[in-house]
Design a protein around this motif. Structure first.
Motif, PDB file in Angstrom:
ATOM      1  N   ASP A 104       0.830  -1.197   0.000  1.00  0.00           N
ATOM      2  CA  ASP A 104       0.000   0.000   0.000  1.00  0.00           C
ATOM      3  C   ASP A 104       0.870   1.253   0.000  1.00  0.00           C
ATOM      4  N   LEU A 105       0.326   2.339  -0.564  1.00  0.00           N
ATOM      5  CA  LEU A 105       1.040   3.610  -0.647  1.00  0.00           C
ATOM      6  C   LEU A 105       0.721   4.474   0.573  1.00  0.00           C
ATOM      7  N   LYS A 106       1.145   3.999   1.716  1.00  0.00           N
ATOM      8  CA  LYS A 106       0.875   4.718   2.959  1.00  0.00           C
ATOM      9  C   LYS A 106       1.963   4.411   3.973  1.00  0.00           C
ATOM     10  N   SER A 196       3.670  11.729  -6.846  1.00  0.00           N
ATOM     11  CA  SER A 196       4.254  12.431  -7.992  1.00  0.00           C
ATOM     12  C   SER A 196       4.568  11.485  -9.135  1.00  0.00           C
ATOM     13  N   THR A 197       4.515  10.171  -8.878  1.00  0.00           N
ATOM     14  CA  THR A 197       4.749   9.175  -9.927  1.00  0.00           C
ATOM     15  C   THR A 197       3.595   8.184  -9.928  1.00  0.00           C
ATOM     16  N   ALA A 198       3.438   7.494 -11.024  1.00  0.00           N
ATOM     17  CA  ALA A 198       2.328   6.552 -11.169  1.00  0.00           C
ATOM     18  C   ALA A 198       2.524   5.343 -10.248  1.00  0.00           C
ATOM     19  N   ALA A 199       1.416   4.832  -9.727  1.00  0.00           N
ATOM     20  CA  ALA A 199       1.447   3.640  -8.895  1.00  0.00           C
ATOM     21  C   ALA A 199       1.701   2.401  -9.747  1.00  0.00           C
ATOM     22  N   PRO A 273      -6.737  11.161  -8.679  1.00  0.00           N
ATOM     23  CA  PRO A 273      -6.829  11.127 -10.141  1.00  0.00           C
ATOM     24  C   PRO A 273      -5.575  11.714 -10.778  1.00  0.00           C
ATOM     25  N   PRO A 274      -5.210  11.252 -11.954  1.00  0.00           N
ATOM     26  CA  PRO A 274      -3.972  11.731 -12.600  1.00  0.00           C
ATOM     27  C   PRO A 274      -3.948  13.238 -12.837  1.00  0.00           C
ATOM     28  N   ASP A 275      -5.124  13.843 -12.981  1.00  0.00           N
ATOM     29  CA  ASP A 275      -5.168  15.274 -13.265  1.00  0.00           C
ATOM     30  C   ASP A 275      -5.344  16.128 -12.004  1.00  0.00           C
ATOM     31  N   ARG A 277      -4.668  18.552  -9.070  1.00  0.00           N
ATOM     32  CA  ARG A 277      -3.762  19.693  -8.985  1.00  0.00           C
ATOM     33  C   ARG A 277      -3.277  19.888  -7.553  1.00  0.00           C
ATOM     34  N   GLY A 278      -2.072  20.397  -7.425  1.00  0.00           N
ATOM     35  CA  GLY A 278      -1.519  20.667  -6.106  1.00  0.00           C
ATOM     36  C   GLY A 278      -1.173  19.387  -5.359  1.00  0.00           C
ATOM     37  N   SER A 279      -1.025  19.502  -4.060  1.00  0.00           N
ATOM     38  CA  SER A 279      -0.647  18.358  -3.241  1.00  0.00           C
ATOM     39  C   SER A 279      -1.809  17.371  -3.124  1.00  0.00           C
ATOM     40  N   THR A 280      -1.497  16.098  -3.245  1.00  0.00           N
ATOM     41  CA  THR A 280      -2.509  15.048  -3.075  1.00  0.00           C
ATOM     42  C   THR A 280      -2.313  14.292  -1.764  1.00  0.00           C
ATOM     43  N   ARG A 281      -1.513  14.861  -0.871  1.00  0.00           N
ATOM     44  CA  ARG A 281      -1.314  14.228   0.430  1.00  0.00           C
ATOM     45  C   ARG A 281      -2.643  14.099   1.164  1.00  0.00           C
ATOM     46  N   ARG A 282      -2.799  12.997   1.878  1.00  0.00           N
ATOM     47  CA  ARG A 282      -4.038  12.733   2.607  1.00  0.00           C
ATOM     48  C   ARG A 282      -3.693  12.091   3.946  1.00  0.00           C
ATOM     49  N   GLN A 283      -4.472  12.382   4.990  1.00  0.00           N
ATOM     50  CA  GLN A 283      -4.241  11.802   6.312  1.00  0.00           C
ATOM     51  C   GLN A 283      -5.555  11.350   6.934  1.00  0.00           C
ATOM     52  N   SER A 284      -5.500  10.224   7.623  1.00  0.00           N
ATOM     53  CA  SER A 284      -6.652   9.715   8.369  1.00  0.00           C
ATOM     54  C   SER A 284      -6.212   9.304   9.764  1.00  0.00           C
TER      55      SER A 284
END
Length: 333
Positions: A104-106, A196-199, A273-275, A277-284
């Motif tokens: 997983d990417l986390k 920043s790179t594809a999974a 999604p690939p498009d 914008r900005g930071s896609t960082r997420r926290q739970s």
């Protein structure tokens, strides 16, 4: 009391159950029964946790994940343990379905039960296995205090939810009380870094899985790429909630307790999604509620009958958790 939201997850106000009259409590319990049978996911409002408590836990968690990697790794979970830091690629969640998966990417940080006494229940080798000492990162001011307050608040909410569950299942309101008063629950922060790179093919922020215990409570960011819940037809529904609400879902143990009348539903965390914008960082922030390790679990009488015999043998909360964790380790060697 309930309402529909775009994510299709029912919203239930817990306050009338805690503070209302008997009729109001029964109405809330009936809502939980319907939701737990239909989807196994609920958005909980009226839970009573101050927003500043939630925000402090998120703020200190984010500060920890902002530390350099070498510092984060000083707090790594010990071999075979679950408290502390686990870095990117440390696990793939399909193991909960007895399947292998790509990592997983986390990255995560976990703390187990906060309040422990000197009773042998806590200090014995078995107690120490399920309730190890917390690891507090000293580089983050206020981390221990914020997490301690958040843990206690979430434990109170989980206790009220278990009481609502009891009424939902035609049991006395306090049926679960002596089974969860020394719970082996944990709090986990999950950081999904900016992508920043594809999974890799089939790689997600969190692969499709179910949760282990009685119930899970989730507080999450509203950021690109997020939680999805699997519908009965196999399709996926996105979940979006306000920051003062919790997502609650039924775990495998509760499904077993109810003889599968309630659903432990598959869910996942998707990539942005690939498009985007900005930071896609997420926290739970996640509170995994797990009853006392010696709590007996057998299918409840109200969930069994001549045409619906028990599907599961007797187990305990600790035995069930140990079985799940052993499978996870075997599938991630």
């Amino acid at each position: 009391m309930s309402q529909s939201i775009p994510s299709e997850i029912p919203v239930i106000d817990l306050r009338p159950f805690v503070e209302g009259d008997e009729a109001g409590a029964r109405a809330v319990a009936a809502e939980f029964d319907r939701a737990c049978r239909d989807l196994g996911f609920v958005v909980v409002v009226g839970h009573g946790v101050p927003q500043e408590v939630i925000e402090a836990a998120h703020r200190t968690s984010r500060a920890f994940f902002d530390l350099d990697l070498a510092t984060r790794e000083r707090y790594a979970a010990p071999p075979g343990g679950f408290v502390g830091y686990r870095g990117l690629g440390a696990e793939g969640l399909a193991y909960s379905l007895d399947q292998e998966s790509v990592p997983d990417l986390k990255e995560t940080y976990t703390v187990g039960r906060i309040d422990r006494g000197d009773d042998p229940y806590f200090t014995s080798p078995v107690g120490r296995m399920y309730m190890p000492d917390p690891i507090w990162p000293t580089e983050v001011p206020g981390f221990a205090d914020a997490w301690t307050e958040f843990y206690r608040a979430m434990d109170r909410v989980a206790t009220e939810l278990m009481r609502a569950f009891a009424v939902s299942l035609a049991l006395p309101r306090g049926f679960f009380d002596d089974k969860i008063d020394r719970s082996i629950s944990c709090v986990r922060a999950l950081n999904y870094p900016h992508q920043s790179t594809a999974a890799q093919p089939n790689q997600l922020r969190a692969g499709a899985h179910t949760d282990y215990g009685s119930l899970t409570l989730l507080s999450m960011d509203d950021a690109p790429g997020g939680l999805e819940v699997q519908r009965g037809d196999g399709s996926w529904a996105a979940v979006r909630v306000p920051p003062d609400a919790f997502v609650m879902n039924v775990g495998d143990l509760m499904a077993q307790w109810t003889n599968d009348h309630w659903r432990s539903t598959m869910h996942r965390v998707t990539n942005p999604p690939p498009d985007a914008r900005g930071s896609t960082r997420r926290q739970s922030l996640v509170f995994f509620h797990q009853p006392n390790y010696d709590a007996e679990v057998v299918p409840l009488p109200s969930c069994c009958g001549p045409d619906d015999p028990p599907k599961y043998a007797r187990t305990t909360s600790g035995e069930h958790l140990f079985m799940k964790m052993t499978k996870a380790k075997n599938l991630n060697v």
